[in-house]
Design an enzyme around this catalytic site. Structure first.
Site, mmCIF file in Angstrom:
data_model
loop_
_atom_site.group_PDB
_atom_site.id
_atom_site.type_symbol
_atom_site.label_atom_id
_atom_site.label_comp_id
_atom_site.label_asym_id
_atom_site.label_seq_id
_atom_site.Cartn_x
_atom_site.Cartn_y
_atom_site.Cartn_z
ATOM 1 N N ARG A 69 -3.743 -2.341 -2.973
ATOM 2 C CA ARG A 69 -2.402 -2.237 -3.903
ATOM 3 C C ARG A 69 -1.745 -3.610 -3.834
ATOM 4 O O ARG A 69 -1.301 -3.844 -5.125
ATOM 5 C CB ARG A 69 -1.536 -1.114 -3.231
ATOM 6 N N ARG A 79 -8.001 9.112 2.092
ATOM 7 C CA ARG A 79 -7.362 10.118 1.916
ATOM 8 C C ARG A 79 -8.143 10.801 0.813
ATOM 9 O O ARG A 79 -8.441 10.380 -0.240
ATOM 10 C CB ARG A 79 -5.826 9.468 0.951
HETATM 11 P P1 ATP Z 1 1.877 6.301 -3.328
HETATM 12 O O1 ATP Z 1 3.440 6.900 -3.378
HETATM 13 O O2 ATP Z 1 1.837 5.141 -3.853
HETATM 14 O O3 ATP Z 1 0.920 7.213 -3.713
HETATM 15 P P2 ATP Z 1 2.195 6.716 -0.473
HETATM 16 O O4 ATP Z 1 3.778 6.804 -0.382
HETATM 17 O O5 ATP Z 1 1.334 7.997 -0.592
HETATM 18 O O6 ATP Z 1 1.737 5.935 -1.848
HETATM 19 P P3 ATP Z 1 2.002 5.557 1.915
HETATM 20 O O7 ATP Z 1 1.904 6.555 2.967
HETATM 21 O O8 ATP Z 1 3.390 5.203 1.834
HETATM 22 O O9 ATP Z 1 1.306 5.966 0.593
HETATM 23 O O10 ATP Z 1 1.073 4.311 2.277
HETATM 24 C C1 ATP Z 1 1.475 3.076 2.623
HETATM 25 C C2 ATP Z 1 1.092 1.973 1.656
HETATM 26 O O11 ATP Z 1 -0.365 2.190 1.345
HETATM 27 C C3 ATP Z 1 1.667 2.418 0.107
HETATM 28 O O12 ATP Z 1 2.841 1.839 -0.267
HETATM 29 C C4 ATP Z 1 0.670 1.777 -0.654
HETATM 30 O O13 ATP Z 1 0.472 0.332 -0.858
HETATM 31 C C5 ATP Z 1 -0.832 1.949 -0.045
HETATM 32 N N1 ATP Z 1 -1.594 3.363 -0.182
HETATM 33 C C6 ATP Z 1 -1.317 4.591 -0.058
HETATM 34 N N2 ATP Z 1 -2.174 5.261 -0.788
HETATM 35 C C7 ATP Z 1 -2.953 4.506 -1.228
HETATM 36 C C8 ATP Z 1 -4.340 4.818 -2.031
HETATM 37 N N3 ATP Z 1 -4.654 6.084 -1.997
HETATM 38 N N4 ATP Z 1 -4.943 3.849 -2.411
HETATM 39 C C9 ATP Z 1 -4.696 2.799 -2.228
HETATM 40 N N5 ATP Z 1 -3.505 2.275 -1.512
HETATM 41 C C10 ATP Z 1 -2.884 3.370 -1.171
#
Ligand code: ATP
Ligand code: MG
Length: 422
Positions: free
Chosen positions: A396, A208
């Site tokens: 995470r 990302r």
């Molecule tokens: P957040 O709100 O914490 O930024 P998100 O809602 O954008 O996360 P999701 O698309 O829901 O992220 O991703 C699923 C899971 O992957 C999250 O709940 C988190 O545990 C993990 N995750 C998401 N983005 C990241 C990141 N940039 N780095 C590390 N872990 C991540």
């Protein structure tokens, strides 16, 4: 003689001849006696030599030199583990240049960025090793749990032709004459597998291109995902509760030493279920907005030792592919949820839209163009049942479980806004 692991020697506690190999952890001199603590991946053992020992001179080693020691085991009340080695032969296998660029003691005073610059050396530290041994148990337990339940492990592609979700920024990748991107999630692929093989799981990297630098985000992270056919939000939340309980139980059972070293006390958590509306009211947030990090923390403090599920989120703040309540396109709420643990979001998921017409409407509602999602929408035209899934971030989750102050501590080789090496 065959090389022996230190843990095995300590467990047997027998006086015999041994050969050990490892890193110099510590040296001390007390008048005419020299002590050397040797470390391998399984533990530490003391080597002792008095002045008339032929190897006495070689006991004066620099920290982190790699050596082999052969000699006799002798029981000793003062030695850690109750047994020590009197050396007959010490050989240097590899010298560590001095001074070491970082402090490699357990409670290193070197700051995190510098430790990450020298991650290969930081990995010599027992504390760092403990984190990644636990992380390995987490991912193994995740896989074990779902394989036992009949899930199939799949490998999604990492290079994709277009955004799978919209929203987050993608890293572009050149792909011959075409534009491509690094995958931000295995979303589309796990849905296709759920719609054919029913129960799918994966542990896969995602990328990302978020420009912000926070203590909980990486630009490359690993996700532990599942997706199930004939499932809704409720079924899938229960799956998440059960796998987290299994993982925590496995970590408690298999990582006692590591948890002690990190000073982490764990309890198997229970699941608490609140609707989004209930939950946002409890922390005095605004309906229609995501929880702030402070609100996530506050909500978890209300339910200690729990995984807090907030379900039925508004569609305005969930991705387009999350199923609206009652499958109505104008429904305000969805079958989408988040899970919080120890103060932070660890997972998001929900039931997906498997009806092409509804999917098109929801894509438009989000201001996106259904043409950009043609192959995604088409994948549901030939016999696609209702299905649901979620994703846990591996780093995470590790960070949260071990109370680490920064997600980079839970990633061996982090990729963030500034870091591409090592
Ligand atoms: P957040 O709100 O914490 O930024 P998100 O809602 O954008 O996360 P999701 O698309 O829901 O992220 O991703 C699923 C899971 O992957 C999250 O709940 C988190 O545990 C993990 N995750 C998401 N983005 C990241 C990141 N940039 N780095 C590390 N872990 C991540
Ligand atoms: Mg999320």
């Amino acid at each position: 003689m065959e090389r022996r692991y230190i843990k095995d020697i300590l467990e047997k506690g027998k006086e015999e001849k041994v050969l050990v190999k490892g890193w110099v952890h510590e040296t001390r001199e007390l008048g005419k006696i020299r002590f050397l603590i040797l470390r391998d991946v399984t533990g530490i053992i003391q080597v002792v030599a008095v002045k008339d020992n032929s190897e006495f001179k070689k006991m004066n080693q620099s920290r982190e030199n790699v050596i082999s020691v052969s000699g006799n085991l002798v029981k000793s009340k003062q030695a850690p583990g109750g047994i020590e080695i009197v050396p007959e032969k010490i050989e240097v296998i590899a010298e560590a240049e001095q001074p070491l660029p970082i402090d490699v003691s357990d409670f290193s005073k070197t700051e995190l960025p510098k430790r990450l610059d020298y991650r290969f050396l930081d990995l010599h530290r027992k504390r760092t090793q403990a984190i990644f041994k636990i992380q390995s148990v987490i991912s193994t337990a995740f896989r074990e749990h779902f394989i036992k339940k009949g899930f199939v492990e799949f490998q999604p592609p990492s290079i994709i032709s277009s955004a799978s979700e919209g929203g987050t920024e993608l890293f572009p990748a050149k792909y011959f004459e075409k534009n491509a991107y690094l995958a931000q999630s295995p979303q589309l692929y796990k849905q296709m597998i759920a719609c054919s093989m029913e129960k799918a799981m994966t542990i896969t990297p995602v990328w990302r291109a978020e420009k912000h630098n926070t203590i909980r985000h990486l630009n490359e992270s690993r996700q532990m995902d599942i997706e199930m056919a004939f499932a809704n939000q409720e079924i899938i939340m229960k799956e998440l509760e059960e796998v987290i309980q299994y993982i925590v139980r496995q970590v408690i059972e298999r990582c006692e030493k590591e948890l002690d070293l990190l000073n982490v006390k764990l309890k198997v958590p229970k699941g608490v279920y609140l609707s989004y509306e209930e939950a946002i009211k409890k922390v005095k947030g605004k309906i229609g907005e995501d929880f702030t990090p402070e609100q996530e923390k506050k909500l978890c403090e209300m339910y200690p030792d729990s995984v807090v599920f907030t379900h039925s989120w508004p569609s305005s703040i969930k991705p387009f592919y999350i199923m609206p309540k009652n499958q109505e396109k104008n429904a305000k709420y969805t079958e989408g949820f988040d899970a919080l643990y120890r103060g932070i979001e660890i997972s998001s998921g929900g039931q997906r839209i498997h009806i092409p017409e509804l999917l098109e409407k929801m894509i438009k509602k989000k201001g996106l163009n259904p043409k950009d999602f043609k192959s995604y929408i088409d994948s549901f035209r030939y016999g696609a049942p209702e299905h649901a899934g979620w994703s846990i971030g591996l780093e995470r989750f590790t960070m949260v479980l071990l109370n680490l102050g920064n997600i980079r501590e839970a990633c061996m080789f982090p990729r963030d806004r500034d870091r591409l090496v090592p």
